[in-house]
Design a protein around this motif. Structure first.
Motif, mmCIF file in Angstrom:
data_model
loop_
_atom_site.group_PDB
_atom_site.id
_atom_site.type_symbol
_atom_site.label_atom_id
_atom_site.label_comp_id
_atom_site.label_asym_id
_atom_site.label_seq_id
_atom_site.Cartn_x
_atom_site.Cartn_y
_atom_site.Cartn_z
ATOM 1 N N LYS A 9 0.870 -1.086 -0.125
ATOM 2 C CA LYS A 9 -0.010 0.038 -0.005
ATOM 3 C C LYS A 9 0.946 1.247 0.091
ATOM 4 O O LYS A 9 0.460 2.284 -0.779
ATOM 5 C CB LYS A 9 -1.060 -0.027 1.184
ATOM 6 C CG LYS A 9 -2.051 1.281 1.222
ATOM 7 C CD LYS A 9 -2.897 0.830 2.432
ATOM 8 C CE LYS A 9 -3.894 1.757 2.410
ATOM 9 N NZ LYS A 9 -5.083 1.580 3.616
ATOM 10 N N SER A 10 1.752 1.326 0.606
ATOM 11 C CA SER A 10 2.786 2.325 1.122
ATOM 12 C C SER A 10 3.537 2.839 -0.569
ATOM 13 O O SER A 10 3.534 3.849 -0.971
ATOM 14 C CB SER A 10 4.117 2.359 1.892
ATOM 15 O OG SER A 10 4.582 1.265 1.650
ATOM 16 N N ALA A 13 0.677 4.588 -2.420
ATOM 17 C CA ALA A 13 0.696 5.832 -1.830
ATOM 18 C C ALA A 13 1.705 6.676 -2.490
ATOM 19 O O ALA A 13 1.359 7.946 -3.094
ATOM 20 C CB ALA A 13 0.740 5.962 -0.445
ATOM 21 N N ASN A 28 0.787 17.556 -1.231
ATOM 22 C CA ASN A 28 0.911 18.200 0.294
ATOM 23 C C ASN A 28 0.498 19.574 0.747
ATOM 24 O O ASN A 28 0.575 20.444 -0.344
ATOM 25 C CB ASN A 28 2.459 17.760 0.648
ATOM 26 C CG ASN A 28 2.879 16.190 0.365
ATOM 27 O OD1 ASN A 28 2.051 15.441 0.818
ATOM 28 N ND2 ASN A 28 3.773 16.193 -0.429
ATOM 29 N N ARG A 119 -4.052 6.122 -0.695
ATOM 30 C CA ARG A 119 -4.161 7.319 -0.034
ATOM 31 C C ARG A 119 -4.918 8.456 -0.644
ATOM 32 O O ARG A 119 -5.265 8.550 -1.758
ATOM 33 C CB ARG A 119 -2.531 8.091 -0.257
ATOM 34 C CG ARG A 119 -2.364 9.336 0.466
ATOM 35 C CD ARG A 119 -1.065 9.974 0.227
ATOM 36 N NE ARG A 119 -0.915 11.094 0.549
ATOM 37 C CZ ARG A 119 0.214 12.028 0.535
ATOM 38 N NH1 ARG A 119 1.476 11.661 -0.068
ATOM 39 N NH2 ARG A 119 0.057 13.345 1.054
#
Length: 491
Positions: A9-10, A13, A28, A119
């Motif tokens: 998953k990371s 993301a 961000n 994400r």
């Protein structure tokens, strides 16, 4: 990364953040946003006597299982003679986030939250969107309430808009509520915990189906979009699920369409230019006519949403398997939705797909910037104050929001491909059943049924056409690029 080193998953993301930046969006929040955020620690309050206290009503939220950014609450009451009043509360995000502040500037740039399975890139910081500006369970919040009288045949008889305090009594989820409405499951615990909430939802569902039938008769298009979503257990992908368009989703969809129409007409009556959400009458209508001919159906030569709606309903019944692919072709030929500035007195463009004339986005100010713009304009209009935005500013917003929406759509579509590539990685060499969804001179596109995923069909055989069922072998995947490749095999 070696072939056997599994992504998780990371990684998705990380890919999502890169793709977001490549599309000119900001993944961000800036230092200035965080500084502004540090100074906001409580939900907004307003003791103005014009803000009604509606905290005693049986408000509930109804959204996806995992939704935390709750933009709207609903409740209804009997208005006599077979009529009902529906109340839709929309989070007053503007009460905390003012125009031209750093948080507003970030929201203005991205224009919407970006949802990927690994994400979410929220338009507003989560401290706000999932907490202080969200209509959370058991919290008193400021809201803008649209009160609509709905007739026994689904006709809208009138509406008013005002500011109010509201209190979410039950946080409900689409799938569990739908299962209960359809008599296929138990009453959700959150509903059972509130006396009278079951009757509330039954009546709201009944009103929504009335509104839906009224729009269907007017020619609204019932389309099915193929939008699978990755399912994770911790960091690992364990499946791909398709979103079902069920009764719970229909309830909120109909109430939001009714609200968006009411807010558009409210600004129109006040003589205020408004940021409309439109889908134009299709320029490529004759291509849609040709498409219908392939199925033995005749559509009129002039764009007609009612005729198209009836054709789609027939095709859905005749061939539900291929209906998502037909839907996609029709959507592409109709062209995308867009934001435009409409002046009072001008002929409204309308929304061809929804079969409504006056329509705007006003129901999701935590997630979409046009809704926050409209919220500010409505609050000023209620108080008969001068508009929150200059006309030229609104023209620029319409163009910018349309452009950014297209970028967001591309990010989300690209990430669905990477998610599917990751899930399918262990199945390289395996065979799947599917259907041809697109053809180019050198290759094609195929949608496989289980798991629901789409990929490229290499070395396209000469005798295939769109809609053909095929048996394919998965030959390769590339998670970074979102590529999935198949070869046809004999049935």
């Amino acid at each position: 990364m070696s072939k056997h080193q599994q992504y998780d998953k990371s990684d998705l993301a990380r890919i999502a953040a890169t793709v977001t930046e490549e599309r000119g969006l900001e993944p961000n929040f800036s230092k200035e946003v965080h500084e502004q955020l540090d100074a906001i620690n409580l939900p907004a309050e307003d003791n103005d006597p014009l803000v009604k206290d509606l905290t005693n009503l049986l408000w509930c939220s109804l959204d996806n299982d995992d939704s935390k950014d709750l933009d709207q609450l609903t409740v209804c009451s009997d208005a006599g003679n077979g009529n009902h009043k529906i109340y839709i509360a929309i989070a007053d995000v503007d009460a905390l986030i003012k125009k031209d502040t750093p948080i507003d500037e970030h929201a203005k740039h991205n224009t919407a939250s970006i949802y990927t399975s690994a994400r979410i890139f929220p338009m507003l910081p989560e401290k706000l969107s999932t907490n202080l500006t969200s209509l959370n369970f058991d919290q008193i919040r400021l809201a803008l309430v649209t009160e609509i009288v709905v007739g026994s045949k689904g006709e809208i008889l009138g509406s008013t808009i005002y500011r109010a305090k509201v209190h979410n009594k039950a946080k409900l989820a689409y799938d569990a509520v739908s299962t209960w409405i359809e008599g296929k499951g138990e009453m959700p615990a959150a509903m059972a915990a509130v006396p009278g909430m079951d009757l509330q939802i039954r009546v709201q569902d009944e009103i929504a189906q009335r509104l839906r039938l009224k729009r269907q008769r007017a020619g609204s298009l019932q389309l099915e979009i193929f939008q699978p979503k990755a399912v994770f257990e911790g960091e690992h992908i364990i499946g791909i699920a398709e979103q079902v368009h069920n009764r719970g989703r229909q309830l909120i969809e109909e109430f939001m369409i009714a609200t968006n129409g009411s807010t558009a007409r409210f600004l129109l009556k006040k003589g205020i230019p408004s940021l409309r959400r439109v889908v134009r009458s299709p320029d490529r209508w004759l291509r849609i006519v040709e498409l219908a001919k392939q199925y033995g159906e005749v559509l009129p030569n002039e764009a007609n949403s009612k005729a198209l709606s009836e054709f789609l309903a027939k095709r859905h019944e005749a061939d539900p398997l291929r209906f998502p692919d037909l839907s996609l072709v029709v959507i592409k030929l109709m062209g995308p939705g867009e934001y435009v500035l409409e002046q009072p007195g001008a002929t409204p463009i309308g929304h061809f797909g929804l079969a409504v004339q006056d329509y705007m986005h006003s129901t999701a100010p935590n997630r979409r910037y046009p809704d926050l713009i409209t919220l500010r304009m409505l609050k000023k209009a209620i108080n008969n104050e001068s508009n929150a935005y200059e006309t030229q500013e609104l023209y620029a917003f319409a163009l910018h929001c349309t452009t950014q929406e297209d970028a967001i759509r591309k990010v989300e579509r690209r990430m669905r491909k990477s998610e599917a590539a990751l899930f399918l990685e262990p199945y390289i060499g395996k065979d799947f059943n599917g259907v041809i969804t697109g053809i180019t001179p050198n290759y094609g596109w195929v949608r496989i049924f289980n798991p629901p995923a789409e990929g490229m069909l290499l070395k396209l055989p000469k005798d295939v056409s769109i809609g053909n069922k095929v048996r394919v072998k998965l030959t390769s995947t590339n998670v970074e690029m979102g590529h999935i490749n198949f070869m046809q095999v004999a049935f």
